[in-house]
Design a protein around this motif. Sequence first.
Motif, PDB file in Angstrom:
ATOM      1  N   SER A 113       0.821  -1.211   0.000  1.00  0.00           N
ATOM      2  CA  SER A 113       0.000   0.000   0.000  1.00  0.00           C
ATOM      3  C   SER A 113       0.849   1.252   0.000  1.00  0.00           C
ATOM      4  O   SER A 113       0.493   2.260  -0.634  1.00  0.00           O
ATOM      5  CB  SER A 113      -0.926   0.002   1.222  1.00  0.00           C
ATOM      6  N   SER A 114       1.942   1.215   0.716  1.00  0.00           N
ATOM      7  CA  SER A 114       2.809   2.397   0.782  1.00  0.00           C
ATOM      8  C   SER A 114       3.337   2.770  -0.600  1.00  0.00           C
ATOM      9  O   SER A 114       3.453   3.956  -0.942  1.00  0.00           O
ATOM     10  CB  SER A 114       3.967   2.158   1.749  1.00  0.00           C
ATOM     11  N   ASP A 122     -10.973   8.605 -10.776  1.00  0.00           N
ATOM     12  CA  ASP A 122     -10.914   7.449 -11.679  1.00  0.00           C
ATOM     13  C   ASP A 122     -10.093   6.308 -11.081  1.00  0.00           C
ATOM     14  O   ASP A 122     -10.431   5.130 -11.244  1.00  0.00           O
ATOM     15  CB  ASP A 122     -10.317   7.866 -13.032  1.00  0.00           C
ATOM     16  N   ILE A 123      -9.011   6.668 -10.400  1.00  0.00           N
ATOM     17  CA  ILE A 123      -8.156   5.644  -9.794  1.00  0.00           C
ATOM     18  C   ILE A 123      -8.921   4.859  -8.730  1.00  0.00           C
ATOM     19  O   ILE A 123      -8.777   3.644  -8.607  1.00  0.00           O
ATOM     20  CB  ILE A 123      -6.874   6.293  -9.222  1.00  0.00           C
ATOM     21  N   LEU A 124      -9.737   5.558  -7.956  1.00  0.00           N
ATOM     22  CA  LEU A 124     -10.548   4.877  -6.947  1.00  0.00           C
ATOM     23  C   LEU A 124     -11.466   3.839  -7.592  1.00  0.00           C
ATOM     24  O   LEU A 124     -11.766   2.799  -6.995  1.00  0.00           O
ATOM     25  CB  LEU A 124     -11.382   5.893  -6.161  1.00  0.00           C
ATOM     26  N   LEU A 125     -11.909   4.128  -8.794  1.00  0.00           N
ATOM     27  CA  LEU A 125     -12.809   3.206  -9.498  1.00  0.00           C
ATOM     28  C   LEU A 125     -12.051   2.082 -10.210  1.00  0.00           C
ATOM     29  O   LEU A 125     -12.563   0.964 -10.330  1.00  0.00           O
ATOM     30  CB  LEU A 125     -13.639   3.988 -10.524  1.00  0.00           C
ATOM     31  N   ASP A 126     -10.828   2.372 -10.680  1.00  0.00           N
ATOM     32  CA  ASP A 126     -10.156   1.446 -11.602  1.00  0.00           C
ATOM     33  C   ASP A 126      -9.005   0.647 -11.000  1.00  0.00           C
ATOM     34  O   ASP A 126      -8.617  -0.390 -11.568  1.00  0.00           O
ATOM     35  CB  ASP A 126      -9.596   2.228 -12.805  1.00  0.00           C
ATOM     36  N   ALA A 127      -8.437   1.097  -9.868  1.00  0.00           N
ATOM     37  CA  ALA A 127      -7.161   0.527  -9.410  1.00  0.00           C
ATOM     38  C   ALA A 127      -7.309  -0.680  -8.492  1.00  0.00           C
ATOM     39  O   ALA A 127      -6.304  -1.180  -7.974  1.00  0.00           O
ATOM     40  CB  ALA A 127      -6.320   1.593  -8.724  1.00  0.00           C
ATOM     41  N   GLN A 128      -8.527  -1.148  -8.261  1.00  0.00           N
ATOM     42  CA  GLN A 128      -8.776  -2.348  -7.444  1.00  0.00           C
ATOM     43  C   GLN A 128      -8.117  -2.238  -6.063  1.00  0.00           C
ATOM     44  O   GLN A 128      -7.410  -3.135  -5.608  1.00  0.00           O
ATOM     45  CB  GLN A 128      -8.275  -3.592  -8.174  1.00  0.00           C
ATOM     46  N   LEU A 129      -8.376  -1.135  -5.385  1.00  0.00           N
ATOM     47  CA  LEU A 129      -7.759  -0.868  -4.093  1.00  0.00           C
ATOM     48  C   LEU A 129      -8.548  -1.526  -2.958  1.00  0.00           C
ATOM     49  O   LEU A 129      -9.754  -1.723  -3.056  1.00  0.00           O
ATOM     50  CB  LEU A 129      -7.683   0.640  -3.849  1.00  0.00           C
ATOM     51  N   GLU A 130      -7.846  -1.823  -1.871  1.00  0.00           N
ATOM     52  CA  GLU A 130      -8.490  -2.334  -0.668  1.00  0.00           C
ATOM     53  C   GLU A 130      -9.051  -1.162   0.151  1.00  0.00           C
ATOM     54  O   GLU A 130      -8.662  -0.008  -0.044  1.00  0.00           O
ATOM     55  CB  GLU A 130      -7.479  -3.121   0.181  1.00  0.00           C
ATOM     56  N   GLU A 164      -8.488  -0.319   3.185  1.00  0.00           N
ATOM     57  CA  GLU A 164      -7.449   0.386   3.936  1.00  0.00           C
ATOM     58  C   GLU A 164      -6.720   1.392   3.053  1.00  0.00           C
ATOM     59  O   GLU A 164      -6.322   2.473   3.508  1.00  0.00           O
ATOM     60  CB  GLU A 164      -6.442  -0.614   4.513  1.00  0.00           C
ATOM     61  N   GLU A 165      -6.575   1.048   1.775  1.00  0.00           N
ATOM     62  CA  GLU A 165      -5.906   1.947   0.836  1.00  0.00           C
ATOM     63  C   GLU A 165      -6.800   3.146   0.498  1.00  0.00           C
ATOM     64  O   GLU A 165      -6.313   4.263   0.316  1.00  0.00           O
ATOM     65  CB  GLU A 165      -5.512   1.176  -0.418  1.00  0.00           C
ATOM     66  N   PHE A 166      -8.089   2.903   0.405  1.00  0.00           N
ATOM     67  CA  PHE A 166      -9.032   4.013   0.242  1.00  0.00           C
ATOM     68  C   PHE A 166      -8.891   4.997   1.393  1.00  0.00           C
ATOM     69  O   PHE A 166      -8.837   6.215   1.189  1.00  0.00           O
ATOM     70  CB  PHE A 166     -10.474   3.489   0.190  1.00  0.00           C
ATOM     71  N   ILE A 167      -8.855   4.463   2.607  1.00  0.00           N
ATOM     72  CA  ILE A 167      -8.766   5.315   3.798  1.00  0.00           C
ATOM     73  C   ILE A 167      -7.500   6.162   3.759  1.00  0.00           C
ATOM     74  O   ILE A 167      -7.517   7.362   4.055  1.00  0.00           O
ATOM     75  CB  ILE A 167      -8.795   4.459   5.085  1.00  0.00           C
ATOM     76  N   LEU A 168      -6.390   5.528   3.395  1.00  0.00           N
ATOM     77  CA  LEU A 168      -5.124   6.261   3.302  1.00  0.00           C
ATOM     78  C   LEU A 168      -5.218   7.395   2.291  1.00  0.00           C
ATOM     79  O   LEU A 168      -4.712   8.496   2.517  1.00  0.00           O
ATOM     80  CB  LEU A 168      -3.993   5.304   2.921  1.00  0.00           C
ATOM     81  N   LEU A 169      -5.884   7.134   1.162  1.00  0.00           N
ATOM     82  CA  LEU A 169      -6.024   8.161   0.135  1.00  0.00           C
ATOM     83  C   LEU A 169      -6.976   9.268   0.582  1.00  0.00           C
ATOM     84  O   LEU A 169      -6.719  10.448   0.366  1.00  0.00           O
ATOM     85  CB  LEU A 169      -6.514   7.532  -1.174  1.00  0.00           C
ATOM     86  N   PHE A 170      -8.078   8.883   1.214  1.00  0.00           N
ATOM     87  CA  PHE A 170      -9.022   9.890   1.705  1.00  0.00           C
ATOM     88  C   PHE A 170      -8.353  10.804   2.731  1.00  0.00           C
ATOM     89  O   PHE A 170      -8.660  11.993   2.817  1.00  0.00           O
ATOM     90  CB  PHE A 170     -10.255   9.225   2.325  1.00  0.00           C
ATOM     91  N   ASN A 171      -7.429  10.229   3.498  1.00  0.00           N
ATOM     92  CA  ASN A 171      -6.733  11.018   4.514  1.00  0.00           C
ATOM     93  C   ASN A 171      -5.847  12.104   3.907  1.00  0.00           C
ATOM     94  O   ASN A 171      -5.445  13.040   4.605  1.00  0.00           O
ATOM     95  CB  ASN A 171      -5.895  10.111   5.411  1.00  0.00           C
ATOM     96  N   THR A 172      -5.520  11.968   2.621  1.00  0.00           N
ATOM     97  CA  THR A 172      -4.688  12.981   1.962  1.00  0.00           C
ATOM     98  C   THR A 172      -5.531  14.143   1.433  1.00  0.00           C
ATOM     99  O   THR A 172      -4.974  15.146   0.977  1.00  0.00           O
ATOM    100  CB  THR A 172      -3.912  12.364   0.778  1.00  0.00           C
ATOM    101  N   VAL A 198     -18.506   0.076  -4.500  1.00  0.00           N
ATOM    102  CA  VAL A 198     -17.371  -0.017  -3.580  1.00  0.00           C
ATOM    103  C   VAL A 198     -16.952   1.373  -3.117  1.00  0.00           C
ATOM    104  O   VAL A 198     -16.720   1.606  -1.921  1.00  0.00           O
ATOM    105  CB  VAL A 198     -16.192  -0.746  -4.259  1.00  0.00           C
ATOM    106  N   VAL A 199     -16.861   2.319  -4.056  1.00  0.00           N
ATOM    107  CA  VAL A 199     -16.445   3.684  -3.700  1.00  0.00           C
ATOM    108  C   VAL A 199     -17.438   4.288  -2.704  1.00  0.00           C
ATOM    109  O   VAL A 199     -17.040   4.894  -1.693  1.00  0.00           O
ATOM    110  CB  VAL A 199     -16.339   4.565  -4.960  1.00  0.00           C
ATOM    111  N   ARG A 200     -18.722   4.126  -2.962  1.00  0.00           N
ATOM    112  CA  ARG A 200     -19.731   4.692  -2.062  1.00  0.00           C
ATOM    113  C   ARG A 200     -19.661   4.051  -0.674  1.00  0.00           C
ATOM    114  O   ARG A 200     -19.783   4.738   0.338  1.00  0.00           O
ATOM    115  CB  ARG A 200     -21.134   4.506  -2.652  1.00  0.00           C
ATOM    116  N   LEU A 201     -19.475   2.735  -0.636  1.00  0.00           N
ATOM    117  CA  LEU A 201     -19.412   2.039   0.647  1.00  0.00           C
ATOM    118  C   LEU A 201     -18.210   2.497   1.459  1.00  0.00           C
ATOM    119  O   LEU A 201     -18.330   2.827   2.641  1.00  0.00           O
ATOM    120  CB  LEU A 201     -19.347   0.525   0.410  1.00  0.00           C
ATOM    121  N   TYR A 202     -17.028   2.524   0.825  1.00  0.00           N
ATOM    122  CA  TYR A 202     -15.820   2.903   1.550  1.00  0.00           C
ATOM    123  C   TYR A 202     -15.847   4.385   1.952  1.00  0.00           C
ATOM    124  O   TYR A 202     -15.328   4.767   3.006  1.00  0.00           O
ATOM    125  CB  TYR A 202     -14.581   2.613   0.700  1.00  0.00           C
ATOM    126  N   LEU A 203     -16.458   5.212   1.090  1.00  0.00           N
ATOM    127  CA  LEU A 203     -16.583   6.631   1.421  1.00  0.00           C
ATOM    128  C   LEU A 203     -17.507   6.817   2.625  1.00  0.00           C
ATOM    129  O   LEU A 203     -17.213   7.610   3.531  1.00  0.00           O
ATOM    130  CB  LEU A 203     -17.131   7.397   0.211  1.00  0.00           C
TER     131      LEU A 203
END
Length: 393
Positions: A295-296, A314-322, A324-332, A361-366
């Motif tokens: 993830s780092s 677009d990356i949130l939709l296409d990059a098949q992130l977990e 925890e990785e969504f959370i890290l990105l949202f924190n930025t 997935v994006v809506r759920l993690y958001l």
Amino acid sequence: MGAYVETAESIMKSNLYSIGVYLKSIPDPDYAAFELKTVKISELYGRGRKLVNTKFQIAKRIYNMVQKNKLDTLNHSYNSTLSENGIGIFFKLYNLEYEAHDSPASIDYQLCNPVNDLAGIEFIQKYLENLYLENEFCKKFATENIHHLLYGYDKSYPELLINIFEHVLTAALGCSLANRNIVELNITGEDIQYLYKKLRKYDHHTLMLTINYATNHIYEELNLTNPLLQEYIERSLPKIVTNIEIALKLNTLSKVFITPQNPDLEPKIHFESSIKMDDEDYRKLIEELIRCRYSSDKLALIKDKVKSFDDFEDILLDAQLEEEEFILLFNTLGDVEIAEMIKRHPFESDIQVDLSEEEQVVRLYLENYMKQLSPNRQEKILQIAKQLIGVDI
């Protein structure tokens, strides 16, 4: 066996209800008692059954009248109650023969003067009569003015179990007391301060006299001559006066006399995304992100390569992130960026659309991310989302 007993009990209650409707129709209680002692039960039931049917037809006519004078409002409980699946369903499901005492309807909207002591068709008829009168009063005011008043009371008023008539009548009284134009329902903070200084000196009797005077002024200004509507308004006054008296003691009169707010005049926040990266570069980035094990590394790659909010989305939709990785990105992201993400991917929406698996997935993690924020920050972000403009979603 239990079902038969319940059916028999329901029929008995229905029969007694119909008899009760007839006996209550007799003005003289002594004569009603005489009828009960001397007339056959079957005859009493027959007379009651005819009255129930008559009331049913009357209620149906009043329901049609309410449909014609109903308000144009965003309040959900009001609209759902007046829908065919709300009180309208009563006229399809009501069983005059076996369940006359029941009121099969979905009624969420609260009247200013609730109907607490009636059942069956009597309840429905009285509820509709009261609602018709409330509508008649509110129709004297522009839809826009009522909307601004209720928005000033609470921006979420469409979802609240409130009574529109009570708020409009209270505002009209406030305007009358402050020598404002009653029809506009517009009272200012300065007016409220004036009323506080004026009304706090009054005892209950003087306050009631003052409110009655203001009510008569409303009748004159709005040309209200219907005695039934006047009687309904006057039955509503003690509740409003109590609210005023409590507010005067607590110095919270602004919670009773509401200053309207126009949501269209609220400050707006313009949001613009920078230019997206080249399609080929974006495709290579996605492939690289999918190959990344840590993830780092993904976070560092996104931070280095992605300069556009649209690419970030677009990356949130296409990059098949977990998650925890969504959370890290949202924190930025800052509050405005989170708000824009919510606007583009609303996880609380009444609009039913077919979503892709990635969008779900994006809506759920958001949504999960928002839930772990402090209540104050959640409220701030949601308020920003309401103010955002400039991007077509």
